[in-house]
Design a protein around this motif. Sequence first.
Motif, PDB file in Angstrom:
ATOM      1  N   TYR A  40       0.873  -1.106   0.093  1.00  0.00           N
ATOM      2  CA  TYR A  40      -0.077   0.090  -0.083  1.00  0.00           C
ATOM      3  C   TYR A  40       0.917   1.159  -0.114  1.00  0.00           C
ATOM      4  O   TYR A  40       0.549   2.267  -0.528  1.00  0.00           O
ATOM      5  CB  TYR A  40      -0.867   0.140   1.102  1.00  0.00           C
ATOM      6  CG  TYR A  40      -2.058  -1.005   0.863  1.00  0.00           C
ATOM      7  CD1 TYR A  40      -2.844  -0.940  -0.046  1.00  0.00           C
ATOM      8  CD2 TYR A  40      -2.079  -2.077   1.545  1.00  0.00           C
ATOM      9  CE1 TYR A  40      -3.966  -1.809  -0.325  1.00  0.00           C
ATOM     10  CE2 TYR A  40      -3.321  -3.026   1.740  1.00  0.00           C
ATOM     11  CZ  TYR A  40      -4.214  -2.720   0.500  1.00  0.00           C
ATOM     12  OH  TYR A  40      -5.123  -3.824   0.324  1.00  0.00           O
ATOM     13  N   PRO A  44      -0.834   3.486  -3.042  1.00  0.00           N
ATOM     14  CA  PRO A  44      -1.609   4.020  -1.996  1.00  0.00           C
ATOM     15  C   PRO A  44      -3.206   3.954  -2.601  1.00  0.00           C
ATOM     16  O   PRO A  44      -4.097   3.887  -2.065  1.00  0.00           O
ATOM     17  CB  PRO A  44      -1.146   5.422  -1.718  1.00  0.00           C
ATOM     18  CG  PRO A  44      -0.189   5.701  -2.514  1.00  0.00           C
ATOM     19  CD  PRO A  44       0.159   4.395  -3.382  1.00  0.00           C
ATOM     20  N   ILE A  67      -6.817  10.569  -1.418  1.00  0.00           N
ATOM     21  CA  ILE A  67      -5.777   9.897  -2.247  1.00  0.00           C
ATOM     22  C   ILE A  67      -6.048   9.980  -3.799  1.00  0.00           C
ATOM     23  O   ILE A  67      -6.973   9.583  -4.321  1.00  0.00           O
ATOM     24  CB  ILE A  67      -5.585   8.150  -1.802  1.00  0.00           C
ATOM     25  CG1 ILE A  67      -5.612   8.313  -0.173  1.00  0.00           C
ATOM     26  CG2 ILE A  67      -4.760   7.517  -2.578  1.00  0.00           C
ATOM     27  CD1 ILE A  67      -5.656   6.819   0.446  1.00  0.00           C
ATOM     28  N   GLU A 136      -2.336   8.926   3.215  1.00  0.00           N
ATOM     29  CA  GLU A 136      -2.118   7.451   2.771  1.00  0.00           C
ATOM     30  C   GLU A 136      -1.235   7.014   3.719  1.00  0.00           C
ATOM     31  O   GLU A 136      -1.395   5.658   4.140  1.00  0.00           O
ATOM     32  CB  GLU A 136      -1.382   7.552   1.417  1.00  0.00           C
ATOM     33  CG  GLU A 136      -2.248   8.011   0.279  1.00  0.00           C
ATOM     34  CD  GLU A 136      -1.766   9.476  -0.070  1.00  0.00           C
ATOM     35  OE1 GLU A 136      -2.111  10.320   0.680  1.00  0.00           O
ATOM     36  OE2 GLU A 136      -1.298   9.858  -1.055  1.00  0.00           O
TER      37      GLU A 136
END
Length: 168
Positions: A40, A44, A67, A136
């Motif tokens: 991630y 993200p 994001i 994020e």
Amino acid sequence: MLIYHPAFDANHCLYRIVSILHSANKTGVSWSLLRLLDFYYLFPAQLKEISPWPSQISKYKRLLKNIPQQYEDINNSPRVFYDLEKFQKTAVLELIAKGIVSKESFEADKLCLVDDALPPSFIAYMKSDEFFNKDEFKIITEALPMVGLNGPQGLKKRSGLMEYIYDA
């Protein structure tokens, strides 16, 4: 034409892992969780694919809208996740060899940084990284470690990146 992506850059992997371990749970992060957090970190926008969103971190769900969409298209995220493992494992073993990650914690399936292994100048450099201040990174290092990893309600299933059926 040569195209660079940090996913398969060994030095970037070292930096990501140190960043995650420094910012995440100070008591240690399991190998499986570290792999998910690192994925991630690289992608993200894939956080938006966690479904259903865990109720214990519902307050972080509102941060997902901040994001940006990723520019690369990941057609098979489990395959990318699988391919990352060899880079992640090599990076962790190098960090253990350098005395930055505790060998004892690694053998107990918890990865944590050795106290005072990182120079203050490097910690200051990491904190100046703009990604450290983004939503994020907050989700990756604060929220996701609070969610269970195993079973039908765990991150393995919710992410779709890891097998969860045979978890104990």
